[in-house]
Design a protein around this motif. Sequence first.
Motif, PDB file in Angstrom:
ATOM      1  N   ASN A  92      13.027  -6.543  14.083  1.00 27.09           N
ATOM      2  CA  ASN A  92      12.509  -5.235  14.470  1.00 27.09           C
ATOM      3  C   ASN A  92      11.568  -4.625  13.443  1.00 27.09           C
ATOM      4  N   HIS A  93      11.107  -5.428  12.505  1.00 25.79           N
ATOM      5  CA  HIS A  93      10.098  -4.952  11.560  1.00 25.79           C
ATOM      6  C   HIS A  93       8.706  -5.324  12.075  1.00 25.79           C
ATOM      7  N   PHE A  94       7.699  -4.707  11.483  1.00 27.90           N
ATOM      8  CA  PHE A  94       6.318  -4.994  11.874  1.00 27.90           C
ATOM      9  C   PHE A  94       5.475  -5.223  10.625  1.00 27.90           C
ATOM     10  N   ILE A  95       4.512  -6.111  10.761  1.00 29.69           N
ATOM     11  CA  ILE A  95       3.558  -6.296   9.668  1.00 29.69           C
ATOM     12  C   ILE A  95       2.167  -5.893  10.152  1.00 29.69           C
ATOM     13  N   GLY A  96       1.504  -5.078   9.354  1.00 26.34           N
ATOM     14  CA  GLY A  96       0.128  -4.677   9.645  1.00 26.34           C
ATOM     15  C   GLY A  96      -0.801  -5.268   8.608  1.00 26.34           C
ATOM     16  N   GLN A 106      12.766 -11.565  10.827  1.00 26.67           N
ATOM     17  CA  GLN A 106      13.090 -10.140  11.001  1.00 26.67           C
ATOM     18  C   GLN A 106      11.868  -9.311  11.415  1.00 26.67           C
ATOM     19  N   VAL A 107      10.765  -9.993  11.669  1.00 26.48           N
ATOM     20  CA  VAL A 107       9.532  -9.323  12.082  1.00 26.48           C
ATOM     21  C   VAL A 107       9.316  -9.557  13.570  1.00 26.48           C
ATOM     22  N   ARG A 108       9.034  -8.474  14.297  1.00 23.51           N
ATOM     23  CA  ARG A 108       8.823  -8.624  15.737  1.00 23.51           C
ATOM     24  C   ARG A 108       7.390  -9.019  16.068  1.00 23.51           C
ATOM     25  N   ALA A 109       6.445  -8.420  15.382  1.00 20.92           N
ATOM     26  CA  ALA A 109       5.047  -8.709  15.695  1.00 20.92           C
ATOM     27  C   ALA A 109       4.160  -8.319  14.534  1.00 20.92           C
ATOM     28  N   ILE A 110       2.978  -8.876  14.559  1.00 20.78           N
ATOM     29  CA  ILE A 110       1.984  -8.616  13.523  1.00 20.78           C
ATOM     30  C   ILE A 110       0.754  -7.999  14.172  1.00 20.78           C
ATOM     31  N   GLY A 111       0.249  -6.930  13.574  1.00 22.80           N
ATOM     32  CA  GLY A 111      -1.009  -6.344  14.018  1.00 22.80           C
ATOM     33  C   GLY A 111      -2.064  -6.590  12.960  1.00 22.80           C
ATOM     34  N   LEU A 112      -3.300  -6.710  13.386  1.00 19.72           N
ATOM     35  CA  LEU A 112      -4.365  -6.988  12.419  1.00 19.72           C
ATOM     36  C   LEU A 112      -5.640  -6.262  12.811  1.00 19.72           C
ATOM     37  N   GLY A 113      -6.226  -5.585  11.844  1.00 22.23           N
ATOM     38  CA  GLY A 113      -7.539  -4.988  12.036  1.00 22.23           C
ATOM     39  C   GLY A 113      -8.576  -5.886  11.398  1.00 22.23           C
ATOM     40  N   ALA A 114      -9.590  -6.272  12.187  1.00 21.69           N
ATOM     41  CA  ALA A 114     -10.618  -7.184  11.690  1.00 21.69           C
ATOM     42  C   ALA A 114     -11.985  -6.499  11.739  1.00 21.69           C
ATOM     43  N   PRO A 115     -12.844  -6.832  10.797  1.00 17.92           N
ATOM     44  CA  PRO A 115     -14.155  -6.187  10.795  1.00 17.92           C
ATOM     45  C   PRO A 115     -14.998  -6.712  11.943  1.00 17.92           C
TER      46      PRO A 115
END
Lengths: 324, 324
Positions: A6-10, A67-76
């Motif tokens: 249930n954690h998230f990585i940005g 323990q991470v549900r999903a990863i979000g990423l901002g790209a140029p």
Amino acid sequence: MAADSNHFIGVDFGGTKILAGIFSPSLKLLKSVKLTTKSERGVEAVIDRITRAVRDVADEADLDLKQVRAIGLGAPGAVEPESGRVIYAINVGWTNVPLKKELEKGLGLPVFVENDCKASTLGVYHLELKGKPRSMVGVFLGTGVGGGLIFDGVLHPGANFAAGELGHMIIDMDGAKAGRAARGSFESLASRTAIFYRIKAAVKDGHKTILTDMLGADLEDMRSGDLRRALRRGDKLVEKVVAEAASHTGVAVANLINVLGPEVVALGGGVIEALGEEMMPIIQKRAEELVLPGTFDAVRIIASRLGDNAGISGAAVLAQARSK
Amino acid sequence: MAADSNHFIGVDFGGTKILAGIFSPSLKLLKSVKLTTKSERGVEAVIDRITRAVRDVADEADLDLKQVRAIGLGAPGAVEPESGRVIYAINVGWTNVPLKKELEKGLGLPVFVENDCKASTLGVYHLELKGKPRSMVGVFLGTGVGGGLIFDGVLHPGANFAAGELGHMIIDMDGAKAGRAARGSFESLASRTAIFYRIKAAVKDGHKTILTDMLGADLEDMRSGDLRRALRRGDKLVEKVVAEAASHTGVAVANLINVLGPEVVALGGGVIEALGEEMMPIIQKRAEELVLPGTFDAVRIIASRLGDNAGISGAAVLAQARSK
């Protein structure tokens, strides 16, 4: 999916650095790590580095990727959010890279990709303003200038996924050119690139600045923080160039208010983080002069307090929203 | 409400004329009438004239006001749509006029008021494009310049009800001033007022144009149609001024595309109706040069075919939508 995943990585992936943050289930930032991008090593190497940053930040927080549900990423650059493909990213020299697919292969987790400034807009809107305004424009001044639009609480993609390309807005058609950006565009007048360009040009023309004492005659490795230090020491050249960039930003902000009528205009990015104290009053004043009489009171112009963390915060918001 | 009270009246109320149209239940235009505004006679006189135009147009179509369900009206300037109050309308010298209330009192029918360019945007979107694009920007070049934004099929009001004030967008900060509009604003560069101003200034400077043969040396009573006739006869001055206005419009359209990414940009208003054939190719080309590479194909730039009827059409759409 494990019960506690249930954690998230940005991830904020830019021209010079990769910043990754790991967030609690309620999107509190736990830890972050930073790597340089090293885009000159090629696409594959950069994807490896993003993967490494993701693994490292989980480890920093004593968490497992399970323990991470999903990863979000901002790209140029231009991103196709459904496929997670980077169509075009001039800062890192990418065209048509299936970033979502590649990262999911390497990490075994869902990855959601968005344009970096749109991700930052989500971060400011949801984590700083708690989603309260109905509409917001995010304006980010860094190496380039970009932004994002929130209408009725939702990020506006644009028919071409390129809404929010605020840096390309022309505000001084016959103005000077600075670097790669279009003549007279907001980006050519108020990005870090534009500010540095104008300071260097002035020094070449014989203008004095303490920056040359600080950094040497060619002003190599100049950073926004150097400008802040020069300003605090009363440097007239830096003061003038930064004030001009702020005034131009005020024009752009007024345009956005006149066209869109947002409740909030939130400014962020490295330039605002370093120079916001000097720039914000000028931006406010210039915008107020140009906004249609009687309508300015409905709008708040603020500097985001998320600073460098706007991108990873928004990427985490994206990860949470899209993995529901 | 009588069983057959299913017609709608749309009114376009501007600085020089009041146009009223009566529409069938399926929003087909049946008849229209036009009166001059005569704003110099004061608010009450103008409201009487609007009331007269409404009664006249019903009569023209051999219909009784009892057969009308609701009236929509587009008014110049800032309008508070819920209360139907005209906050500020510089063209007619109004501040804070409860137009909805006054008209309802006089006509005994529900009246809905919106900004004129927003109403025109509704007209183009619903009656010309049949509501098909998800997003559209309406850009209207007349005495002034205004517009409206459609996102997800809905008119975007803006937090201050002033979204769509496109004419106030600054595109040439250091540019020349023309009339009352802000220096370098879209309106100061491409409105009918701006075009006329530049032609008159050029004539004063000794430039030749057949307009002086057509209208006399002081170019009194010049109209957009005169420019079209001069163009068709190869007048170089008019060609140059109109081409410049078109090029500036192209810059503004590119800005709107880069910021908003709409599916359609629809141009209209008296200037486009008279000079669209000459201006549209220049607008298209200039916009394409400035829009972020790779995103232009997703956008259509069109000239509305509704012409002078965009305003009454949109007002009728408003009447239908709001009286449901």
